[in-house]
Design a protein around this motif. Structure first.
Motif, PDB file in Angstrom:
ATOM      1  N   ARG A 171      12.801   9.836  33.439  1.00 20.97           N
ATOM      2  CA  ARG A 171      12.265   8.971  34.502  1.00 20.97           C
ATOM      3  C   ARG A 171      10.738   8.877  34.394  1.00 20.97           C
ATOM      4  N   GLU A 172      10.064   9.999  34.135  1.00 22.52           N
ATOM      5  CA  GLU A 172       8.609   9.979  33.970  1.00 22.52           C
ATOM      6  C   GLU A 172       8.212   9.123  32.766  1.00 22.52           C
ATOM      7  N   LEU A 173       8.968   9.228  31.687  1.00 17.51           N
ATOM      8  CA  LEU A 173       8.714   8.415  30.493  1.00 17.51           C
ATOM      9  C   LEU A 173       8.881   6.933  30.829  1.00 17.51           C
TER      10      LEU A 173
ATOM     11  N   ARG B  81       4.286   1.272  33.659  1.00 18.88           N
ATOM     12  CA  ARG B  81       2.870   1.093  34.033  1.00 18.88           C
ATOM     13  C   ARG B  81       2.046   0.616  32.833  1.00 18.88           C
ATOM     14  N   PHE B  82       2.343   1.176  31.645  1.00 19.00           N
ATOM     15  CA  PHE B  82       1.662   0.753  30.425  1.00 19.00           C
ATOM     16  C   PHE B  82       1.938  -0.734  30.165  1.00 19.00           C
TER      17      PHE B  82
ATOM     18  N   ASP C 174      -0.026  -2.927  32.632  1.00 22.14           N
ATOM     19  CA  ASP C 174      -1.439  -3.020  32.273  1.00 22.14           C
ATOM     20  C   ASP C 174      -1.643  -3.886  31.029  1.00 22.14           C
TER      21      ASP C 174
ATOM     22  N   GLU D 161       8.758   5.454  33.840  1.00 20.12           N
ATOM     23  CA  GLU D 161       7.738   4.999  34.789  1.00 20.12           C
ATOM     24  C   GLU D 161       6.382   4.834  34.113  1.00 20.12           C
ATOM     25  N   SER D 162       6.038   5.745  33.224  1.00 18.61           N
ATOM     26  CA  SER D 162       4.769   5.621  32.491  1.00 18.61           C
ATOM     27  C   SER D 162       4.789   4.402  31.578  1.00 18.61           C
ATOM     28  N   ALA D 163       5.913   4.167  30.896  1.00 18.35           N
ATOM     29  CA  ALA D 163       6.036   2.997  30.020  1.00 18.35           C
ATOM     30  C   ALA D 163       5.955   1.707  30.838  1.00 18.35           C
TER      31      ALA D 163
END
Length: 112
Positions: free
Chosen positions: A72-74, A80-81, A84, A76-78
């Motif tokens: 899930r962290e991976l 956001r990336f 951006d 969510e970070s992807a």
């Protein structure tokens, strides 16, 4: 577009060695998902040039809340990336469009 990839190995007295892989992608970069249908484990592959980074489960892993939290962290970070990257691309396109719309200034004393 010019991307690059490098690996850093840090060895400092009194600490465990650290290995980092940095990927600054260009058109040669690829991200792939391999579901557990092909193999007995699921994994992601990030390829750039001759460098590969793999994230996955070992074949004997019992998937736990820790694995789900990491995935899930991976994700969510992807996400956001991605947001951006899209925003920066659009800002760049807007800037290029504005520059293209600036009328040419005639040189003083010369006919346009």
């Amino acid at each position: 577009m010019s991307g690059y990839t490098y690996t850093t190995i840090a060895l400092e007295p009194g600490t465990a060695p650290r290995v980092s892989v940095s990927v600054y992608p260009d058109e040669r970069a690829r991200v792939s998902y391999f579901p557990p249908v092909i193999d007995t484990r699921a994994f992601l592959s990030v390829q750039h040039g001759d460098t590969g980074v793999f994230i996955g489960l070992t074949s004997d892993t019992v998937v736990s809340d820790t694995h789900v939290r990491f995935a899930r962290e991976l994700f969510e970070s992807a996400a956001r990336f991605l947001a951006d990257c899209e925003r920066l691309r659009d800002e760049h396109a807007d800037h290029v469009e504005q520059v293209d719309q600036v009328p040419d200034q005639a040189t003083p004393g010369k006919a346009a």
